[in-house]
Scaffold this active site. Structure first.
Site, PDB file in Angstrom:
ATOM      1  N   LEU A  58      45.417  40.621  26.124  1.00  0.00           N
ATOM      2  CA  LEU A  58      46.407  41.654  26.452  1.00  0.00           C
ATOM      3  C   LEU A  58      47.811  41.308  25.965  1.00  0.00           C
ATOM      4  O   LEU A  58      48.696  42.173  25.975  1.00  0.00           O
ATOM      5  CB  LEU A  58      46.432  41.905  27.963  1.00  0.00           C
ATOM      6  CG  LEU A  58      45.240  42.664  28.536  1.00  0.00           C
ATOM      7  CD1 LEU A  58      45.274  42.662  30.067  1.00  0.00           C
ATOM      8  CD2 LEU A  58      45.192  44.101  28.013  1.00  0.00           C
ATOM      9  N   ALA A  81      44.798  41.477  34.580  1.00  0.00           N
ATOM     10  CA  ALA A  81      46.136  41.289  35.150  1.00  0.00           C
ATOM     11  C   ALA A  81      46.250  39.910  35.759  1.00  0.00           C
ATOM     12  O   ALA A  81      45.244  39.280  36.094  1.00  0.00           O
ATOM     13  CB  ALA A  81      46.419  42.349  36.216  1.00  0.00           C
ATOM     14  N   SER A  83      46.838  38.781  38.978  1.00  0.00           N
ATOM     15  CA  SER A  83      46.697  39.623  40.161  1.00  0.00           C
ATOM     16  C   SER A  83      47.151  38.992  41.478  1.00  0.00           C
ATOM     17  O   SER A  83      47.135  39.659  42.513  1.00  0.00           O
ATOM     18  CB  SER A  83      45.235  40.075  40.308  1.00  0.00           C
ATOM     19  OG  SER A  83      44.377  38.959  40.341  1.00  0.00           O
ATOM     20  N   SER A 136      48.455  49.771  41.549  1.00  0.00           N
ATOM     21  CA  SER A 136      48.373  48.993  42.789  1.00  0.00           C
ATOM     22  C   SER A 136      49.231  49.592  43.892  1.00  0.00           C
ATOM     23  O   SER A 136      50.314  50.129  43.632  1.00  0.00           O
ATOM     24  CB  SER A 136      48.837  47.559  42.520  1.00  0.00           C
ATOM     25  OG  SER A 136      49.017  46.835  43.721  1.00  0.00           O
ATOM     26  N   GLU A 138      50.899  47.873  45.746  1.00  0.00           N
ATOM     27  CA  GLU A 138      52.124  47.075  45.770  1.00  0.00           C
ATOM     28  C   GLU A 138      53.292  47.824  45.123  1.00  0.00           C
ATOM     29  O   GLU A 138      54.454  47.453  45.331  1.00  0.00           O
ATOM     30  CB  GLU A 138      51.905  45.737  45.054  1.00  0.00           C
ATOM     31  CG  GLU A 138      51.008  44.770  45.808  1.00  0.00           C
ATOM     32  CD  GLU A 138      51.696  44.122  47.007  1.00  0.00           C
ATOM     33  OE1 GLU A 138      52.935  43.958  46.974  1.00  0.00           O
ATOM     34  OE2 GLU A 138      50.988  43.787  47.978  1.00  0.00           O
ATOM     35  N   TYR A 160      55.413  41.508  40.520  1.00  0.00           N
ATOM     36  CA  TYR A 160      54.076  42.073  40.299  1.00  0.00           C
ATOM     37  C   TYR A 160      54.113  43.594  40.468  1.00  0.00           C
ATOM     38  O   TYR A 160      53.618  44.336  39.616  1.00  0.00           O
ATOM     39  CB  TYR A 160      53.091  41.459  41.298  1.00  0.00           C
ATOM     40  CG  TYR A 160      51.715  42.108  41.316  1.00  0.00           C
ATOM     41  CD1 TYR A 160      50.699  41.647  40.491  1.00  0.00           C
ATOM     42  CD2 TYR A 160      51.441  43.187  42.156  1.00  0.00           C
ATOM     43  CE1 TYR A 160      49.438  42.232  40.501  1.00  0.00           C
ATOM     44  CE2 TYR A 160      50.192  43.774  42.175  1.00  0.00           C
ATOM     45  CZ  TYR A 160      49.196  43.306  41.355  1.00  0.00           C
ATOM     46  OH  TYR A 160      47.961  43.903  41.366  1.00  0.00           O
TER      47      TYR A 160
END
Length: 345
Positions: A58, A81, A83, A136, A138, A160
């Protein structure tokens, strides 16, 4: 001819469950992995023998173009990711590169291989690669309302969450700018026996197994009052797949709509092994986040109505599942079969 799917983050919890689900649906499935030796790749290959692999990173645009061009997927699931949220304060640049810019690189790879030009208004997905982005809860961070839906504003409280918000918005932008069939699943916390040991639920269940077998005395935890909407990862990958089967691309919140605290998680897990959590859990202030996300709870009404999706595993069942798996694994790895038998497992 069977459909083809490419999954980034294949060695993680979600990647393995999604691969199993898609293979059961008749797909050919490729997992994206970096070229160097990776023990996690070996483990997932043994777990899922019918899975194929393709090299890619990525953080490397060219490798993603090559991977998409080689696989020619009908669907791409970007689950790759960094994570673990606390790590994002320690390595914010890396987390931003992977979780944010990595999404852009994958979207660019899809656009280049598909030959998509500027076509505002969003695509219907016919004859093109469909893209799923793992957003997410988050991103909601310091929430302004509860529960949170697709319309709730974002206020991320960690690097994040900020990076995930970028990935979410750039997916939306490519949908509107280039006609990419791109969707984001705003997934709330989801766990399983395959969860990484650094995550609080797995940290708890691993410790329960060690304590039950007499190999550990105490478990250090941070904020016991932090509340999350926790579900089973195996349920959530079904929602990912359903999102890419719709006629039009749309983002969806996925969760259970029920909140539990870290204290609840500890209590249920220790009770599953006939232990008293208060005798073993110690609060360590060093484990408290610099900026905590106190309350997250999903309003998944759109997923329920439009995708006909419902979570099947409740929180108590999930924690017991994880404890039982970690007890079995701890006994096997350490040769404590007699301790397991004595403990009733």
């Amino acid at each position: 001819m069977s459909r083809r799917a490419l999954i980034t983050g294949i060695t993680g919890q979600d990647g393995s469950y999604l691969a199993e689900h898609l293979l059961a649906e008749g797909y050919q499935v490729w997992g994206l992995t970096r070229g160097q030796a990776n023990p996690r790749k070996d483990r997932v290959a043994k777990l899922i023998p019918d899975l194929s692999f393709v090299d890619g990173d990525l953080m490397d645009q060219g490798s993603l173009v090559s991977a998409v061009d080689l696989v020619q997927p009908d669907e791409v699931y970007n689950l790759g990711a960094v994570s673990f949220v606390p790590m994002s304060w320690q390595q914010p640049e890396l987390v931003t590169e992977v979780n944010g810019t990595g999404v852009l690189r994958m979207l660019e790879a899809i656009r280049m291989v598909s030959g998509l030009g500027k076509s505002a208004g969003g695509g219907d997905g016919h004859g093109q690669i469909r893209f799923y982005q793992a957003s997410s809860s988050e991103m909601f961070g310091k929430v302004v309302e509860a529960p949170q839906s697709e319309r709730t504003p974002f206020h991320p409280r960690s690097p994040y969450g900020v990076a995930k918000a970028y990935g979410h918005y750039v997916t939306q932008n490519y949908r509107e700018s280039y006609g990419v069939f791109g969707v984001s699943g705003i997934l709330f916390n989801h766990e399983s026996p395959r969860r990484g040991a650094e995550f609080v639920t797995r940290k708890i269940t691993l410790a329960v197994a060690q304590i039950k077998l007499g190999l550990q005395e105490k478990l250090l935890l941070g904020n016991l009052d932090a509340v999350r909407d926790w579900g089973f990862a195996g349920d959530y990958v079904r929602a990912m797949h359903l999102m890419l089967q719709q006629d039009r691309p749309r983002d969806y919140v996925v969760g259970t709509g029920r909140m539990h605290s870290v204290r609840d998680a500890a209590r249920i897990a220790f009770e599953a092994a006939d232990l008293d959590w208060e005798e073993h859990v110690v609060v360590d202030p060093a484990l408290v986040r610099p900026a905590e996300v106190e309350t997250l709870c999903a309003d998944y009404g759109n997923a329920r109505r439009e995708l006909s999706w419902e979570p099947e595993v409740d929180f108590a069942e999930l924690m017991r599942m994880m404890v039982e798996s970690d007890l079995r694994q701890a006994g096997l790895e350490r040769g404590h079969s007699e301790l397991l038998a004595a403990a009733g497992w």
